[in-house]
Scaffold this active site. Structure first.
Site, PDB file in Angstrom:
ATOM      1  N   SER B 169       0.842  -1.192   0.000  1.00  0.00           N
ATOM      2  CA  SER B 169       0.000   0.000   0.000  1.00  0.00           C
ATOM      3  C   SER B 169       0.887   1.256   0.000  1.00  0.00           C
ATOM      4  O   SER B 169       1.732   1.387  -0.886  1.00  0.00           O
ATOM      5  CB  SER B 169      -0.928  -0.052   1.217  1.00  0.00           C
ATOM      6  OG  SER B 169      -1.988   0.837   1.064  1.00  0.00           O
ATOM      7  N   ASP B 335      -8.745  -6.779  -4.225  1.00  0.00           N
ATOM      8  CA  ASP B 335      -8.317  -5.441  -3.806  1.00  0.00           C
ATOM      9  C   ASP B 335      -8.906  -4.420  -4.774  1.00  0.00           C
ATOM     10  O   ASP B 335      -8.502  -4.347  -5.929  1.00  0.00           O
ATOM     11  CB  ASP B 335      -6.778  -5.391  -3.818  1.00  0.00           C
ATOM     12  CG  ASP B 335      -6.223  -4.060  -3.311  1.00  0.00           C
ATOM     13  OD1 ASP B 335      -7.016  -3.106  -3.162  1.00  0.00           O
ATOM     14  OD2 ASP B 335      -5.009  -3.984  -3.068  1.00  0.00           O
ATOM     15  N   HIS B 368      -7.924  -5.436   0.035  1.00  0.00           N
ATOM     16  CA  HIS B 368      -6.630  -4.763   0.090  1.00  0.00           C
ATOM     17  C   HIS B 368      -5.800  -5.224   1.294  1.00  0.00           C
ATOM     18  O   HIS B 368      -4.582  -5.361   1.216  1.00  0.00           O
ATOM     19  CB  HIS B 368      -6.863  -3.255   0.148  1.00  0.00           C
ATOM     20  CG  HIS B 368      -5.609  -2.446   0.237  1.00  0.00           C
ATOM     21  ND1 HIS B 368      -4.671  -2.440  -0.762  1.00  0.00           N
ATOM     22  CD2 HIS B 368      -5.134  -1.622   1.215  1.00  0.00           C
ATOM     23  CE1 HIS B 368      -3.671  -1.631  -0.409  1.00  0.00           C
ATOM     24  NE2 HIS B 368      -3.928  -1.136   0.779  1.00  0.00           N
TER      25      HIS B 368
END
Lengths: 222, 398
Positions: B169, B335, B368
């Site tokens: 991320s 995600d 995610h």
């Protein structure tokens, strides 16, 4: 037909540790000069790439199936998930010394475009494919009256990923059409042995279960 | 009544957190007035400090250092008990003896990012000029700023080349920035669930979170500490919204469905009747206890500004031209914050740059957040990639 030379380049290929490599993979690997940079399109589980890397070749792969990619990465190979039909356009010209399309041509949507891309991205291309002109195929269609199925191509007509079958003869014609030079051509029989070279061309098309071709761009003006 | 006003009870660990901001329990590298951090906004930040943790031993030729880049609201406490929450480190499943990032083999470093609130200089830190928290007077920081600060830390530690830079991320953005800015210092890179630029949708979600914080009457233009309060409601709402984006519809459904919380029938009120509601309220309130509201504004902004191609005339491949770093890019099927298509664009650019890149999309319904959860296929790939890179680097056990 533009086949000038039919050598069997297995010599020079050092014996592998396990001796398990597929004969067509060993044949393809023997066509690649050590130290070169290779892209294997449709690399599957990465067996060929592993063989190439063991010979000091810098190999990269593209593979459609997630499972195949994961197995390749687990082997330490540089493989990306992608589709030969759509992703090759993203590769710049002359990025590789060789681009290999092993047993994948028949599964592409646009074989001609793919072949042109191979020779744009690589200085040379090595293409192997199952020969639909193989006598067993002919026999099944002629006598059995059904779409052929073999040990290597076991899928039924309605659930196969292979959508563009061709014969060795067809492929040679395609190469002529797009102006590709054939540097080497080998037909392998059911046991992965090369069909004797001194036999006439139609014998190849009849008795080769698969064809393996080393191609390069035809020089302009010739 | 469990209405929105009672979702957060910030007092419990506020003192612990306030202490960590200036005086972290982890190691700290302090940089004086003569070593400013040159920020993208034009400000030279000095003095400043970087708080960091290390795991494992640096080998004799200093070739086994792995830099771990943390995600938005995480910190340097990767594989140790968190000093504020008392919970295990955020990536203990990945980092430790025998884990994919084996601390018997690698020297793992994780630094709190600049702009954070766990010991690296950020808006909650004391501004030496005023003796008060920086608040909104803190300069806006970017992902490249974070990476520049990490590079200064590595210089301080005497580490020239990193064996690998790893992160998911926002951490993945730092990984990409590292390879673009310091390609010769990064032997291999493992960017996970990230993108080379923050999408409009992602910016939109961040704006929602920031507006929630700033709409809280306790925010006081960022001067809440001086008013002896916290914008805990706004920050909790921001976290609730963000948390939804970290999960997937399938994961939420599997975990909660439409099940009710401690009751059989609806109360016909705005109580947390549904389990998913009380889960989100818990996520919101526990976040407030460990995170600073202003820091949340700054770090979300840093992600929004990230666009690696922008510095290279919009041509992504230019950012990685001639790069020698070995990449393994990983995305997850469910995600929707950083979808696979974004990773694929990165891989195309790396391929065009002739980089040695692998790319795997992991099938999971965990969304995610999957990179922080127990996804064996992801661990297997990470381990395999690190081992093959270690072999190429000549590390023992590689």
């Amino acid at each position: 037909m533009a086949v000038q030379e039919q050598t069997l380049p297995l010599e020079g290929l050092s014996p592998d540790r396990t001796g398990n490599y597929r004969s067509d993979h060993r044949l393809v690997a023997g066509m690649v000069k050590p130290g070169s940079k290779v892209l294997d399109v449709g690399c599957g589980d990465g067996d060929l790439l592993q063989l190439l890397e063991s010979r000091g070749i810098d190999g990269r792969g593209i593979e459609l199936s997630r499972e195949g990619v994961n197995r390749c990465v687990a082997k330490g190979l540089a493989v990306v998930q992608g589709d030969a039909d759509t992703d090759l356009v993203n590769y710049p010209d002359d990025a590789f010394d060789y681009v290999i399309l092993s047993q994948t041509l028949q599964a592409t949507r646009q074989p001609k475009v793919v072949l042109e891309n191979l020779l744009r991205i690589g200085h040379r291309a090595i293409v192997s494919f199952p020969n639909f002109g193989f006598w067993k195929m002919r026999l099944q269609l002629l006598v059995g009256g059904h779409m052929p199925r073999t040990e290597n191509l076991p899928a039924t007509w309605y659930d196969t990923a292979n959508i563009h079958f061709c014969t060795i003869k067809d492929f040679v014609q395609l190469c002529d059409e797009i102006g590709v030079k054939m540097e080497r051509a080998v037909a392998l029989d059911t046991f992965g042995r090369p069909v004797p070279l001194n036999l006439p061309w139609w014998v190849w098309n009849m008795f080769g279960e698969q064809g393996v071709f080393l191609l390069s761009r035809a020089e302009k003006g010739k | 009544m469990a209405d929105v006003q009672s979702i957060a009870s910030p007092a419990i660990q506020a003192e612990d957190r306030a202490h960590e901001v200036d005086h972290p329990t982890s190691q700290v590298a302090k940089f004086g007035l003569n070593e400013p951090l040159k920020l993208d906004c034009g400000v030279d930040l000095a003095p400043f400090q970087i708080a960091y943790q290390t795991y494992g031993e640096l080998n004799a030729d200093r070739s086994n250092a792995v830099l771990m880049c943390h995600a938005l609201t995480l910190d340097q406490h990767v594989a140790n008990i968190h000093p504020v929450t008392g919970k295990p480190g955020w990536w203990e499943s990945m980092v430790g003896p025998g884990r994919p990032l084996d601390t018997n083999q690698y020297f793992v470093i994780c630094a709190n990012v600049i702009g954070g609130c766990m010991g690296s200089t950020g808006p909650a830190s004391t501004n030496p000029a005023t003796g008060k928290p920086w608040g909104l007077e803190f300069p806006v920081v970017t992902i490249p700023d974070m990476v520049r600060a990490q590079a200064m830390l590595l210089d301080r530690l005497g580490i020239d080349t990193l064996f690998c830079v790893v992160g998911g991320s926002m951490g993945g953005m730092q990984v990409l920035q590292w390879t673009a800015a310091y390609p010769e210092r990064v032997f291999s890179a493992l960017p996970i669930a990230c993108s080379t630029r923050h999408s409009a949708q992602n910016i939109a979600f961040h704006e929602l979170g920031r507006q929630a914080v700033m709409a809280d009457p306790n925010w006081y233009q960022g001067r809440y500490t001086e008013h002896d309060t916290l914008p805990h409601r706004g920050l909790a709402v921001a976290r609730m919204a963000a948390h939804i984006t970290y999960l997937s519809d399938a994961a939420l459904h599997r975990k909660f469905g439409r099940r009710m919380q401690d009751r059989e029938l609806p109360t016909f009120s705005f109580d947390a009747d549904f389990q998913v509601e009380s889960y989100l309220r818990y996520q919101g309130s526990s976040f407030v206890e460990r995170f600073d509201a202003n820091s949340y504004l700054y770090l979300t902004r840093a992600m929004d500004y990230f666009d690696i191609a922008a510095d290279h005339d919009g041509v992504l491949a230019q950012a990685f031209r001639g790069i020698k770093t070995r990449f393994c890019v990983v995305s997850f099927t469910s995600d929707w914050l950083f979808p696979t298509s974004e990773s694929r664009a990165l891989v195309h650019a790396l391929n065009a740059s002739s980089a040695r890149v692998s790319f795997a999309e992991i099938e999971t319904d965990k969304g995610h957040d999957a990179f922080l959860l127990d996804v064996p296929e992801f661990f297997d790939i990470s381990r395999a990639f690190l081992q093959s890179a270690g072999k190429a680097r000549g590390l023992p056990g590689g």
